[in-house]
Design a protein around this motif. Structure first.
Motif, short mmCIF file in Angstrom:
data_model
loop_
_atom_site.label_atom_id
_atom_site.label_comp_id
_atom_site.label_asym_id
_atom_site.label_seq_id
_atom_site.Cartn_x
_atom_site.Cartn_y
_atom_site.Cartn_z
N ARG A 166 -0.50 32.40 37.35
CA ARG A 166 -1.34 31.51 36.58
C ARG A 166 -2.41 32.30 35.84
O ARG A 166 -2.80 33.40 36.26
N LEU A 167 -2.86 31.74 34.73
CA LEU A 167 -4.01 32.24 34.00
C LEU A 167 -4.99 31.10 33.82
O LEU A 167 -4.59 29.95 33.59
N ASP A 168 -6.26 31.40 33.94
CA ASP A 168 -7.32 30.45 33.65
C ASP A 168 -7.87 30.78 32.26
O ASP A 168 -8.20 31.94 31.99
N PHE A 169 -7.95 29.79 31.43
CA PHE A 169 -8.42 29.97 30.06
C PHE A 169 -9.72 29.23 29.81
O PHE A 169 -9.97 28.18 30.42
N MET A 170 -10.54 29.76 28.91
CA MET A 170 -11.68 29.01 28.42
C MET A 170 -11.14 27.98 27.44
O MET A 170 -10.93 28.25 26.26
N MET A 171 -10.84 26.80 27.96
CA MET A 171 -10.12 25.76 27.23
C MET A 171 -10.75 24.41 27.56
O MET A 171 -10.36 23.76 28.54
N PRO A 172 -11.74 23.97 26.79
CA PRO A 172 -12.43 22.72 27.11
C PRO A 172 -11.52 21.49 27.13
O PRO A 172 -11.70 20.60 27.95
N GLU A 173 -10.54 21.45 26.24
CA GLU A 173 -9.64 20.30 26.16
C GLU A 173 -8.22 20.71 26.56
O GLU A 173 -7.80 21.84 26.27
N PRO A 174 -7.47 19.83 27.20
CA PRO A 174 -6.09 20.16 27.56
C PRO A 174 -5.23 20.34 26.33
O PRO A 174 -5.50 19.74 25.28
N PRO A 175 -4.18 21.17 26.41
CA PRO A 175 -3.30 21.36 25.25
C PRO A 175 -2.60 20.07 24.87
O PRO A 175 -2.20 19.28 25.73
N ALA A 176 -2.44 19.87 23.58
CA ALA A 176 -1.83 18.63 23.09
C ALA A 176 -0.34 18.56 23.38
O ALA A 176 0.21 17.47 23.57
#
Length: 239
Positions: free
Chosen positions: A127-137
């Motif tokens: 797994r990778l943790d990303f700086m991603m405020p919103e989930p991918p569409a």
């Protein structure tokens, strides 16, 4: 120091070695080893040590003082004395799965071009943790793009640059949580693809497959919310 034979050849499964020390925790230190030590989100290798009159199952490897690598036994047992010549053998299936997952995670960071805040490699998944405020569409599009990169069977190679060159090119560092080791004069880079087909280049000390096609099919797992700014993206090996 322990010469890291895995750095020269990630496909080296067996090698001779000489015991140069025993740690206070009951680990074995060799002059040269095929065992990768736990670091950068990749688990330490397991396997076996054998010598005249003895054998010892190794549960994991870890970094020791200085440049040493300590092989930790699976259970209680007699340790080979300092000076003993041993034969070391990896649990190759487990190591190779780590290599496949590790390279797949590098490709995931290409498909999702966001800052990486953490990561973990396993024998079945990663797994990778990303700086991603919103989930991918469109998670299905991420999985498709990842497998398309794998299917291109791109070569995976490494190179070295100086600490100064890395400092002058901070964009090479994708992982915010684990900084490349500096202070030794040079830093290892892992390159996926070459020339106009290069898709990734980043500092990494781990083991990787030689070509992306060796990874096999990857399934996208859960995408988990890990706070206001972070999403955890899991991937799974198909076999």
């Amino acid at each position: 120091m322990s010469e890291p034979l895995f750095r020269q050849d990630a496909y080296l499964r067996e090698a001779a070695g000489r015991v140069t020390g025993l740690s206070e925790e009951g680990g074995v230190i060799l002059d040269a080893t095929v065992f990768y030590p736990t670091s950068g989100g990749q688990p330490g290798d397991s396997g076996m040590l054998e010598w005249e009159g003895g054998r010892l199952a190794i549960a994991t490897a870890q970094k020791g003082p200085g440049e040493t690598i300590v092989l930790m036994p699976e259970g209680a047992g007699a340790l080979p004395p300092v000076g003993t010549q041993v034969h070391q053998r990896l649990d190759w299936d487990r190591r190779h799965r780590h290599m496949r997952v590790h390279t797949a995670l590098h490709l995931l960071s290409v498909v999702i071009p966001l800052p990486v805040t953490g990561g973990q490699i396993g024998a079945e998944k990663g797994r990778l943790d990303f700086m991603m405020p919103e989930p991918p569409a469109d998670p299905a599009a991420i999985e498709a793009a990842l497998n398309a990169l794998i299917a291109r069977d791109l070569p995976v190679s490494d190179d070295w640059i100086s600490d100064a060159e890395l400092a002058a090119n901070p964009g090479l560092v994708k992982t915010m949580s684990v900084k490349p080791p500096v202070g030794q004069g040079r830093v290892r880079l892992v390159r996926i693809g070459s020339g106009s087909d290069q898709v990734d280049l980043q500092p990494c000390g781990g083991t990787h497959v030689a070509r992306t096609g060796e990874i096999g099919h990857i399934a996208l797992g859960k995408i988990e919310n890990k706070g206001k700014q972070n999403r955890r993206v899991n991937i799974l090996l198909a076999d």
